[in-house]
Design a protein around this motif. Structure first.
Motif, short mmCIF file in Angstrom:
data_model
loop_
_atom_site.label_atom_id
_atom_site.label_comp_id
_atom_site.label_asym_id
_atom_site.label_seq_id
_atom_site.Cartn_x
_atom_site.Cartn_y
_atom_site.Cartn_z
N THR A 118 -10.59 4.84 53.87
CA THR A 118 -10.84 6.19 53.35
C THR A 118 -9.64 7.12 53.52
O THR A 118 -9.67 8.25 53.05
CB THR A 118 -12.05 6.81 54.05
OG1 THR A 118 -11.85 6.78 55.47
CG2 THR A 118 -13.33 6.04 53.70
N ASN A 119 -8.60 6.66 54.21
CA ASN A 119 -7.42 7.49 54.44
C ASN A 119 -6.54 7.47 53.19
O ASN A 119 -5.77 6.54 52.96
CB ASN A 119 -6.64 6.98 55.65
CG ASN A 119 -5.54 7.94 56.09
OD1 ASN A 119 -4.84 8.51 55.26
ND2 ASN A 119 -5.39 8.12 57.39
N VAL A 120 -6.67 8.52 52.38
CA VAL A 120 -5.97 8.56 51.09
C VAL A 120 -4.46 8.61 51.28
O VAL A 120 -3.70 7.94 50.56
CB VAL A 120 -6.44 9.77 50.26
CG1 VAL A 120 -5.71 9.82 48.92
CG2 VAL A 120 -7.94 9.71 50.03
N GLU A 121 -3.98 9.41 52.24
CA GLU A 121 -2.54 9.52 52.46
C GLU A 121 -1.94 8.17 52.82
O GLU A 121 -0.83 7.84 52.39
CB GLU A 121 -2.26 10.54 53.57
CG GLU A 121 -2.42 11.98 53.15
CD GLU A 121 -1.84 12.95 54.19
OE1 GLU A 121 -1.37 12.48 55.24
OE2 GLU A 121 -1.86 14.17 53.94
N SER A 122 -2.66 7.39 53.60
CA SER A 122 -2.15 6.08 53.99
C SER A 122 -2.01 5.18 52.76
O SER A 122 -1.03 4.43 52.63
CB SER A 122 -3.09 5.44 55.01
OG SER A 122 -2.50 4.28 55.56
N ARG A 123 -2.98 5.23 51.86
CA ARG A 123 -2.91 4.42 50.65
C ARG A 123 -1.74 4.87 49.77
O ARG A 123 -1.04 4.05 49.18
CB ARG A 123 -4.23 4.49 49.86
CG ARG A 123 -5.42 3.94 50.61
CD ARG A 123 -6.50 3.46 49.64
NE ARG A 123 -6.90 4.48 48.69
CZ ARG A 123 -7.89 5.35 48.89
NH1 ARG A 123 -8.57 5.31 50.04
NH2 ARG A 123 -8.21 6.24 47.98
N VAL A 124 -1.55 6.19 49.68
CA VAL A 124 -0.44 6.73 48.88
C VAL A 124 0.90 6.23 49.41
O VAL A 124 1.76 5.77 48.65
CB VAL A 124 -0.47 8.27 48.87
CG1 VAL A 124 0.84 8.84 48.32
CG2 VAL A 124 -1.65 8.79 48.07
N LEU A 125 1.09 6.31 50.74
CA LEU A 125 2.37 5.90 51.32
C LEU A 125 2.59 4.40 51.17
O LEU A 125 3.73 3.97 50.93
CB LEU A 125 2.44 6.30 52.79
CG LEU A 125 3.78 6.01 53.47
CD1 LEU A 125 4.91 6.78 52.77
CD2 LEU A 125 3.76 6.38 54.94
N SER A 126 1.55 3.61 51.31
CA SER A 126 1.70 2.16 51.17
C SER A 126 2.19 1.81 49.77
O SER A 126 3.03 0.91 49.60
CB SER A 126 0.38 1.45 51.45
OG SER A 126 0.06 1.53 52.83
#
Length: 281
Positions: free
Chosen positions: A154-162
């Protein structure tokens, strides 16, 4: 109360300069209070003449004009920076052939150098036992960028950075990008601090970014990745990949502004036409 110019001032009799000073003072008072004969600029000139306020500083206009001309000159000289070979070929009819060939050879050399240096090309998923070898030790040969990812989907920022990490690793094959789940690298690392970017250089952490709040949040783009690479010295600010992306962003911004101006103009024109129609009703 009497007006300032009507007030009597005691003048020392034994002062040889008294008459002169008194005359100068009354003249100054008369000039300053003569509203019909002087404006604010005239008053300031009078005060400067008598040394009451400092002289006006030199106008900055010549320096500003000189800076603008210099910026235009540099922009013209660097107009081909960041262009691909096919873009250079398309300019054959517009640019001097010798100048164009110089840039073409320069671009070919840059591409050859990047190809030789591109020894990575993908994100390295690492485990804790590999961390020291793949990150700390490897950073002695060049900067290593680590993404500490969230364990929660659910961590959107983490998905964006990946996603940006994968794109950056592909574009910057000469730079090492690693990824590891934060709680696997550091026991009990709080998920609220994810993603975390760690940049290692010569065995030490030289840059740390906790979450993406300072780099655009979920709107973080490759521009911020470029800026980070330049900041830590992984690439030059004149690197063709950095220059090209910055140019593309500026071109897109200009197009949006131009489009907005056209829409605004059409809207204004439509409003005027509607008002004219109303006048005939």
């Amino acid at each position: 109360m009497a007006a300032p110019t009507d007030q009597r001032i005691a003048v020392p009799i034994d002062d040889p300069n008294a008459d002169t000073e008194w005359y100068g003072f009354t003249q100054l008072q008369t000039s300053l209070h003569s509203g019909t004969k002087s404006n604010d600029g005239d008053r300031n000139d009078i005060l400067r003449k008598h040394g009451i306020i400092p002289e006006k500083p030199p106008s900055p206009t010549p320096m500003i004009e000189e800076a603008i001309l210099e910026a235009r000159r540099i922009a013209h000289e660097n107009r081909l920076e960041g262009k691909e070979l096919d873009e250079l070929d398309a300019l054959e009819d517009e640019e001097d052939e010798a100048f164009l060939e110089q840039y073409r050879q320069k671009r070919i050399q840059e591409l050859n150098n990047l190809t030789k240096k591109s020894i990575h090309g993908a994100v390295y998923p690492i485990s804790k036992p590999e961390y020291s070898r793949e990150v700390t030790e490897a950073s002695r040969n060049g900067p290593v960028f680590v993404n500490l990812t969230s364990s929660l989907g659910t961590n959107v920022e983490s998905r964006v950075l990946s996603e940006l990490w994968r794109q950056a690793a592909k574009e910057y094959g000469d730079v090492k990008f690693c990824e590891i789940r934060a709680d696997k690298a550091i026991e009990n690392y709080p998920d609220r601090n994810c993603p975390t970017i760690l940049v290692y250089k010569n065995g030490d952490i030289v840059k740390q970014i906790v979450t993406l709040v300072t780099v655009g949040g979920v709107r973080m783009s490759m521009i911020e990745i470029d800026n980070l690479l330049v900041e830590v010295g992984a690439v030059s600010d004149k690197d063709m990949r950095v220059v090209r992306r910055k140019r593309d962003v500026e071109d897109a911004k200009e197009e949006r502004l131009a489009s907005k101006g056209i829409r605004s103009g059409n809207s204004t024109r439509a409003t005027v036409e509607d008002e004219e129609d109303d006048d005939w009703d």
